[in-house]
Design an enzyme around this catalytic site. Structure first.
Site, PDB file in Angstrom:
ATOM      1  N   LYS A  13      21.972  35.920 -33.422  1.00 60.97           N
ATOM      2  CA  LYS A  13      20.582  36.246 -33.100  1.00 60.97           C
ATOM      3  C   LYS A  13      20.494  37.068 -31.812  1.00 60.97           C
ATOM      4  O   LYS A  13      19.787  38.073 -31.753  1.00 60.97           O
ATOM      5  CB  LYS A  13      19.748  34.951 -32.936  1.00 60.97           C
ATOM      6  CG  LYS A  13      19.768  34.045 -34.156  1.00 60.97           C
ATOM      7  CD  LYS A  13      18.837  32.838 -33.999  1.00 60.97           C
ATOM      8  CE  LYS A  13      19.205  31.870 -32.910  1.00 60.97           C
ATOM      9  NZ  LYS A  13      20.448  31.107 -33.155  1.00 60.97           N
ATOM     10  N   ARG A  88      12.120  26.155 -32.547  1.00 58.87           N
ATOM     11  CA  ARG A  88      13.191  25.319 -33.097  1.00 58.87           C
ATOM     12  C   ARG A  88      12.662  24.032 -33.708  1.00 58.87           C
ATOM     13  O   ARG A  88      13.449  23.244 -34.232  1.00 58.87           O
ATOM     14  CB  ARG A  88      14.177  24.954 -31.990  1.00 58.87           C
ATOM     15  CG  ARG A  88      15.385  25.895 -31.876  1.00 58.87           C
ATOM     16  CD  ARG A  88      16.135  25.465 -30.639  1.00 58.87           C
ATOM     17  NE  ARG A  88      17.529  25.693 -30.624  1.00 58.87           N
ATOM     18  CZ  ARG A  88      18.117  26.721 -29.973  1.00 58.87           C
ATOM     19  NH1 ARG A  88      17.392  27.653 -29.405  1.00 58.87           N
ATOM     20  NH2 ARG A  88      19.420  26.810 -29.939  1.00 58.87           N
ATOM     21  N   ARG A 127      34.324  31.967 -28.576  1.00 61.40           N
ATOM     22  CA  ARG A 127      33.443  32.222 -27.429  1.00 61.40           C
ATOM     23  C   ARG A 127      33.740  31.236 -26.297  1.00 61.40           C
ATOM     24  O   ARG A 127      33.736  31.598 -25.123  1.00 61.40           O
ATOM     25  CB  ARG A 127      31.978  32.108 -27.875  1.00 61.40           C
ATOM     26  CG  ARG A 127      30.972  32.593 -26.854  1.00 61.40           C
ATOM     27  CD  ARG A 127      29.596  32.783 -27.447  1.00 61.40           C
ATOM     28  NE  ARG A 127      28.913  31.520 -27.734  1.00 61.40           N
ATOM     29  CZ  ARG A 127      27.707  31.436 -28.270  1.00 61.40           C
ATOM     30  NH1 ARG A 127      27.046  32.532 -28.610  1.00 61.40           N
ATOM     31  NH2 ARG A 127      27.151  30.270 -28.495  1.00 61.40           N
ATOM     32  N   ARG A 133      31.250  28.778 -21.998  1.00 58.44           N
ATOM     33  CA  ARG A 133      29.861  28.279 -21.944  1.00 58.44           C
ATOM     34  C   ARG A 133      29.887  26.774 -22.204  1.00 58.44           C
ATOM     35  O   ARG A 133      30.433  26.328 -23.226  1.00 58.44           O
ATOM     36  CB  ARG A 133      29.049  29.044 -22.998  1.00 58.44           C
ATOM     37  CG  ARG A 133      27.592  28.698 -23.012  1.00 58.44           C
ATOM     38  CD  ARG A 133      26.845  29.599 -23.974  1.00 58.44           C
ATOM     39  NE  ARG A 133      25.845  28.843 -24.686  1.00 58.44           N
ATOM     40  CZ  ARG A 133      24.953  29.354 -25.505  1.00 58.44           C
ATOM     41  NH1 ARG A 133      24.940  30.644 -25.750  1.00 58.44           N
ATOM     42  NH2 ARG A 133      24.078  28.597 -26.103  1.00 58.44           N
ATOM     43  N   ARG A 144      24.645  20.517 -31.469  1.00 59.97           N
ATOM     44  CA  ARG A 144      23.733  21.661 -31.652  1.00 59.97           C
ATOM     45  C   ARG A 144      23.529  21.969 -33.140  1.00 59.97           C
ATOM     46  O   ARG A 144      22.411  22.251 -33.577  1.00 59.97           O
ATOM     47  CB  ARG A 144      24.280  22.895 -30.919  1.00 59.97           C
ATOM     48  CG  ARG A 144      24.150  22.772 -29.411  1.00 59.97           C
ATOM     49  CD  ARG A 144      25.028  23.762 -28.675  1.00 59.97           C
ATOM     50  NE  ARG A 144      24.575  25.136 -28.849  1.00 59.97           N
ATOM     51  CZ  ARG A 144      25.355  26.201 -28.615  1.00 59.97           C
ATOM     52  NH1 ARG A 144      26.617  26.047 -28.241  1.00 59.97           N
ATOM     53  NH2 ARG A 144      24.868  27.404 -28.769  1.00 59.97           N
TER      54      ARG A 144
END
Ligand code: AMP
Length: 188
Positions: A13, A88, A127, A133, A144
């Site tokens: 996104k 969300r 990632r 992160r 998540r």
């Protein structure tokens, strides 16, 4: 033109939103980016949300609705918003509809990027290795994905019922996904 980029975490996104900012001058409204900025600034808000985000859970609807509302006039003036990671929950979607209606505006299209769970896990593992992160660690990412499936996926029938939902193969290359989004926007 107001567009929602919809999909699970790591569906692409943010990548697609940034491209639309470049090509169309629209404003990207990413609640995840806004919350990370709050954490980086050390504000009260940042301290409130830090642990929640690191665990991979959703912050409250009130917090993210207020962040979006503060940016809506700017986005409308620029000709439209790309909502990235918001809404969300169904409550957030209802609040967004009401905030836009008060401005004589609406959501035009909801583009769902479809990516299967195994591909998402592989993307996030990469990632995490590259960027570190905090909420990309395997346990937070599991939370998540669960939050997406339990709290966010129920928005699909909400937008389908409004006739705004379009599905795109998010497993395709970045350029192919971008081309598919352009086609959707040309028809909107
Ligand atoms: P993102 O960068 O969009 O994946 O968001 C990172 C994290 O920020 C999420 O896992 C949530 O903890 C929080 N967050 C971002 N957007 C929202 C939202 N619309 N509602 C609730 N929590 C959010």
């Amino acid at each position: 033109m107001n567009l929602i980029l919809f999909g699970p975490p790591a569906a692409g996104k943010g990548t697609q939103a940034k491209r639309l900012v470049e090509s169309r001058g629209m404003v990207q409204l990413s609640t995840g980016d806004m919350l990370r900025a709050a954490i980086a600034s050390g504000s009260d808000l940042g301290q409130t949300v830090k642990g929640i985000m690191e665990r991979g859970e959703l912050v409250t609807d009130e917090i993210v609705v207020a962040l979006i509302e503060a940016r809506l006039d700017e986005a409308e003036a620029a000709g439209g918003a790309i909502f990235d990671g918001f809404p969300r929950t169904v409550a957030q979607a209802q609040a967004l509809d009401a905030m836009l209606a008060r401005r004589g505006s609406t959501i035009d299209r909801v583009v769902r990027l479809k990516v299967d769970d195994e591909a998402l896990k592989a993307r996030v593992a990469q990632r995490y290795a590259e960027q570190g992160r905090p909420d990309d660690n395997p346990e937070s990412f599991r939370v998540r994905l669960e939050a997406y499936n339990r709290q966010t996926a129920p928005l699909l029938p909400y937008y389908e019922g409004q006739g705004k939902l379009v599905e795109i193969d998010g497993m395709a290359s970045i350029d192919a996904v971008a081309g598919a989004i352009d086609t959707v926007l040309a028809d909107a």
